[in-house]
Scaffold this motif. Structure first.
Motif, PDB file in Angstrom:
ATOM      1  N   ASP A   5     -28.825   9.625  13.086  1.00  0.00           N
ATOM      2  CA  ASP A   5     -30.446   9.402  13.161  1.00  0.00           C
ATOM      3  C   ASP A   5     -30.921   8.371  13.685  1.00  0.00           C
ATOM      4  O   ASP A   5     -31.808   8.070  14.312  1.00  0.00           O
ATOM      5  CB  ASP A   5     -30.815   9.837  11.670  1.00  0.00           C
ATOM      6  N   VAL A   6     -30.193   7.230  13.045  1.00  0.00           N
ATOM      7  CA  VAL A   6     -30.772   5.936  13.304  1.00  0.00           C
ATOM      8  C   VAL A   6     -30.258   5.379  14.780  1.00  0.00           C
ATOM      9  O   VAL A   6     -31.315   4.869  15.537  1.00  0.00           O
ATOM     10  CB  VAL A   6     -29.947   4.700  12.443  1.00  0.00           C
ATOM     11  N   ARG A   7     -29.501   5.943  15.451  1.00  0.00           N
ATOM     12  CA  ARG A   7     -29.142   5.871  16.943  1.00  0.00           C
ATOM     13  C   ARG A   7     -30.260   6.200  17.582  1.00  0.00           C
ATOM     14  O   ARG A   7     -30.919   5.834  18.682  1.00  0.00           O
ATOM     15  CB  ARG A   7     -27.915   6.505  17.266  1.00  0.00           C
ATOM     16  N   GLU A   8     -30.682   7.678  17.409  1.00  0.00           N
ATOM     17  CA  GLU A   8     -31.860   8.352  18.075  1.00  0.00           C
ATOM     18  C   GLU A   8     -33.162   7.458  17.907  1.00  0.00           C
ATOM     19  O   GLU A   8     -33.769   7.139  18.999  1.00  0.00           O
ATOM     20  CB  GLU A   8     -32.319   9.688  17.481  1.00  0.00           C
ATOM     21  N   ARG A   9     -33.274   7.014  16.649  1.00  0.00           N
ATOM     22  CA  ARG A   9     -34.628   6.355  16.316  1.00  0.00           C
ATOM     23  C   ARG A   9     -34.612   4.860  16.952  1.00  0.00           C
ATOM     24  O   ARG A   9     -35.562   4.327  17.657  1.00  0.00           O
ATOM     25  CB  ARG A   9     -34.553   5.952  14.700  1.00  0.00           C
ATOM     26  N   ASP A 178     -41.184  -1.754  15.351  1.00  0.00           N
ATOM     27  CA  ASP A 178     -41.125  -0.352  14.834  1.00  0.00           C
ATOM     28  C   ASP A 178     -39.784   0.052  14.268  1.00  0.00           C
ATOM     29  O   ASP A 178     -39.498   0.798  13.496  1.00  0.00           O
ATOM     30  CB  ASP A 178     -41.619   0.773  15.655  1.00  0.00           C
ATOM     31  N   LEU A 179     -38.785  -0.911  14.437  1.00  0.00           N
ATOM     32  CA  LEU A 179     -37.392  -0.833  13.710  1.00  0.00           C
ATOM     33  C   LEU A 179     -36.708  -2.110  13.882  1.00  0.00           C
ATOM     34  O   LEU A 179     -36.599  -2.842  14.835  1.00  0.00           O
ATOM     35  CB  LEU A 179     -36.675   0.139  14.931  1.00  0.00           C
ATOM     36  N   MET A 180     -36.411  -2.584  12.791  1.00  0.00           N
ATOM     37  CA  MET A 180     -35.324  -3.868  12.401  1.00  0.00           C
ATOM     38  C   MET A 180     -34.072  -3.364  11.781  1.00  0.00           C
ATOM     39  O   MET A 180     -34.046  -2.846  10.873  1.00  0.00           O
ATOM     40  CB  MET A 180     -36.413  -4.807  11.475  1.00  0.00           C
ATOM     41  N   LEU A 181     -33.307  -3.966  12.556  1.00  0.00           N
ATOM     42  CA  LEU A 181     -31.858  -4.200  11.901  1.00  0.00           C
ATOM     43  C   LEU A 181     -31.542  -5.309  11.357  1.00  0.00           C
ATOM     44  O   LEU A 181     -31.810  -6.573  11.851  1.00  0.00           O
ATOM     45  CB  LEU A 181     -30.837  -3.951  13.455  1.00  0.00           C
ATOM     46  N   VAL A 182     -31.215  -5.376  10.092  1.00  0.00           N
ATOM     47  CA  VAL A 182     -30.948  -6.396   9.427  1.00  0.00           C
ATOM     48  C   VAL A 182     -29.343  -6.472   9.024  1.00  0.00           C
ATOM     49  O   VAL A 182     -28.639  -5.746   8.317  1.00  0.00           O
ATOM     50  CB  VAL A 182     -31.447  -6.318   7.911  1.00  0.00           C
ATOM     51  N   ILE A 183     -28.683  -7.426   9.608  1.00  0.00           N
ATOM     52  CA  ILE A 183     -27.271  -7.271   9.865  1.00  0.00           C
ATOM     53  C   ILE A 183     -26.522  -8.668   9.461  1.00  0.00           C
ATOM     54  O   ILE A 183     -26.757  -9.822   9.883  1.00  0.00           O
ATOM     55  CB  ILE A 183     -26.743  -7.134  11.075  1.00  0.00           C
ATOM     56  N   VAL A 207     -33.219  -0.960   8.752  1.00  0.00           N
ATOM     57  CA  VAL A 207     -31.838  -0.611   8.629  1.00  0.00           C
ATOM     58  C   VAL A 207     -30.880  -1.794   8.458  1.00  0.00           C
ATOM     59  O   VAL A 207     -30.879  -2.831   9.254  1.00  0.00           O
ATOM     60  CB  VAL A 207     -31.388   0.118  10.004  1.00  0.00           C
ATOM     61  N   GLU A 208     -30.311  -1.902   7.056  1.00  0.00           N
ATOM     62  CA  GLU A 208     -29.180  -2.719   6.993  1.00  0.00           C
ATOM     63  C   GLU A 208     -27.844  -2.416   7.216  1.00  0.00           C
ATOM     64  O   GLU A 208     -27.540  -1.396   6.871  1.00  0.00           O
ATOM     65  CB  GLU A 208     -29.651  -3.180   5.240  1.00  0.00           C
ATOM     66  N   ILE A 209     -27.121  -3.224   7.391  1.00  0.00           N
ATOM     67  CA  ILE A 209     -25.917  -3.394   7.640  1.00  0.00           C
ATOM     68  C   ILE A 209     -24.916  -4.522   6.968  1.00  0.00           C
ATOM     69  O   ILE A 209     -25.204  -5.533   7.170  1.00  0.00           O
ATOM     70  CB  ILE A 209     -25.322  -3.362   9.266  1.00  0.00           C
ATOM     71  N   SER A 217     -31.529  -4.737   0.253  1.00  0.00           N
ATOM     72  CA  SER A 217     -31.115  -3.266   0.491  1.00  0.00           C
ATOM     73  C   SER A 217     -32.467  -2.547  -0.187  1.00  0.00           C
ATOM     74  O   SER A 217     -32.642  -1.344   0.154  1.00  0.00           O
ATOM     75  CB  SER A 217     -29.880  -3.165  -0.509  1.00  0.00           C
ATOM     76  N   GLU A 218     -32.921  -3.105  -1.166  1.00  0.00           N
ATOM     77  CA  GLU A 218     -34.308  -2.371  -1.704  1.00  0.00           C
ATOM     78  C   GLU A 218     -35.402  -2.258  -0.715  1.00  0.00           C
ATOM     79  O   GLU A 218     -36.222  -1.265  -0.670  1.00  0.00           O
ATOM     80  CB  GLU A 218     -34.888  -3.090  -2.933  1.00  0.00           C
ATOM     81  N   VAL A 219     -35.242  -3.143   0.259  1.00  0.00           N
ATOM     82  CA  VAL A 219     -36.381  -3.134   1.345  1.00  0.00           C
ATOM     83  C   VAL A 219     -36.143  -2.075   2.481  1.00  0.00           C
ATOM     84  O   VAL A 219     -37.190  -1.525   2.974  1.00  0.00           O
ATOM     85  CB  VAL A 219     -36.585  -4.494   1.790  1.00  0.00           C
ATOM     86  N   ALA A 220     -34.839  -2.020   2.618  1.00  0.00           N
ATOM     87  CA  ALA A 220     -34.483  -1.218   3.823  1.00  0.00           C
ATOM     88  C   ALA A 220     -34.532   0.269   3.356  1.00  0.00           C
ATOM     89  O   ALA A 220     -34.559   0.638   2.424  1.00  0.00           O
ATOM     90  CB  ALA A 220     -32.889  -1.453   3.881  1.00  0.00           C
ATOM     91  N   ASP A 221     -34.923   0.995   4.496  1.00  0.00           N
ATOM     92  CA  ASP A 221     -34.915   2.292   4.459  1.00  0.00           C
ATOM     93  C   ASP A 221     -33.514   3.163   4.257  1.00  0.00           C
ATOM     94  O   ASP A 221     -33.321   3.912   3.784  1.00  0.00           O
ATOM     95  CB  ASP A 221     -35.817   2.893   5.746  1.00  0.00           C
ATOM     96  N   VAL A 222     -32.718   2.294   5.107  1.00  0.00           N
ATOM     97  CA  VAL A 222     -31.118   2.710   4.760  1.00  0.00           C
ATOM     98  C   VAL A 222     -30.308   1.523   4.906  1.00  0.00           C
ATOM     99  O   VAL A 222     -30.476   0.728   5.625  1.00  0.00           O
ATOM    100  CB  VAL A 222     -30.893   4.100   5.900  1.00  0.00           C
TER     101      VAL A 222
END
Ligand code: BV8
Ligand code: ZN
Length: 237
Positions: A5-9, A178-183, A207-209, A217-222
């Motif tokens: 799903d995230v890859r598509e988004r 519109d999309l942030m990766l938090v790594i 999205v957190e990794i 983690s609470e802020v992240a949608d996933v």
């Protein structure tokens, strides 16, 4: 939300951004700040990465930076760095904001990188303020500017303001993404961690990794509980 799903988004995202921390370099062998291996001669980074420590004992602080520079000089980027460089090639709007000073994102081919805590490969004169790149490993301690002034590492220490212009741009990007990766960030250092909150408030998918849970983690949608080097390449596809 699955990795697919995230890859598509991510493919559909108009202005994706990534916020990275020490964890994105962990698999390259760079000790993280707060992990147990982050210690050096039993000093914690918090004690040494400050203007007060440099004022008190510039020799000790330069020995720590020289140790880190010589370690990082032998280290290569890992698949997480390469995945983010690929993302930049694919999305012209992609912005990479890093708290890391190791330069590994640029080494992996990323060019639009906001190094909001500076770079360990930059030195700045404490007298004339001149900044320059210095890749000497080892660096002769104490390094001097051509004006005779003492050189310091070109990084942002605790208690020092982040580069104003860059910080403004980083918050701008976080507000409009519109999309942030938090790594690979423990989400404790400010104001960097607030960039994720700003993205969320702006309606972005966050999205957190990270192998561990963090305040973000609470802020992240996933939150994908895992290693950046394994998960980031799956998200970028
Ligand atoms: C400022 C450069 C104001 C130096 C760095 C009390 C409450 C709130 C804030 C404060 C406070 N007291 C003081 C403050 C402010 C302070 C701060 O935030 N302190 C924290 C510790 C509480 N912030 C500042 O001082 C900032 N400046 O506020 O100025 C001001 C304004 C105007 C005028 C004057 C002053 C400056 C902060 C910048 C400090 N410099 N680095 C250097 O590197 O030598 S910060 C340093 O920490 C690194 O840059 C590092 O990147 C950064 C953040 O740490 P992380 O990147 O998150 O790394 P960490 O080790 O913590 O976590 C690693 C994560 O990776 C973990 O979660 C782990 O689970 C994960 N991981 C591990 N392996 C993997 C992985 N993830 C994925 N894959 C893996 N394989
Ligand atoms: Zn000088």
């Amino acid at each position: 939300m699955t990795i697919e799903d995230v890859r598509e988004r991510l493919k559909a995202a108009k202005r994706p951004i990534a916020l990275t921390g020490a964890g994105v370099s962990a698999e390259s062998g760079v000790p993280t700040f707060r992990g147990s291996e982050g210690l050096w001669r039993n000093f914690s980074p918090q004690d040494l990465a400050t203007p007060e420590a440099f004022e008190r004992d510039p020799q000790l602080v330069w020995e720590w930076y020289d140790w880190r520079r010589s370690l990082i000089a032998k280290i290569s980027p890992n698949p997480a760095h390469y995945a983010l460089a690929e993302l930049e090639r694919r999305s012209p709007e992609f912005t990479l904001i890093t708290q890391n000073v190791d330069g590994l994102h640029r080494a992996a081919g990323s060019s639009r990188v906001m190094e909001i805590h500076g770079s360990i490969w930059t030195v700045r004169c404490t007298e004339c303020g001149n900044s320059s790149e210095n890749r000497d490993v080892p660096i002769n301690i104490l390094p001097r500017c051509s004006c005779g002034g003492l050189l310091r590492p070109g990084v942002v220490w605790f208690g020092e303001p982040l580069p104003e212009e860059m910080l403004y741009k980083a918050f701008e990007a976080a507000s409009s993404t519109d999309l942030m990766l938090v790594i690979g960030t423990s989400g404790v250092v400010q104001p960097a961690a607030s960039l994720a909150v700003r993205a969320k408030d702006g309606g972005a998918l966050v999205v957190e990794i990270n192998p561990e849970a963090t305040p973000l983690s609470e802020v992240a949608d996933v939150s994908f509980k895992g290693k950046a080097g394994e998960i980031a390449p799956l998200l970028v596809g």
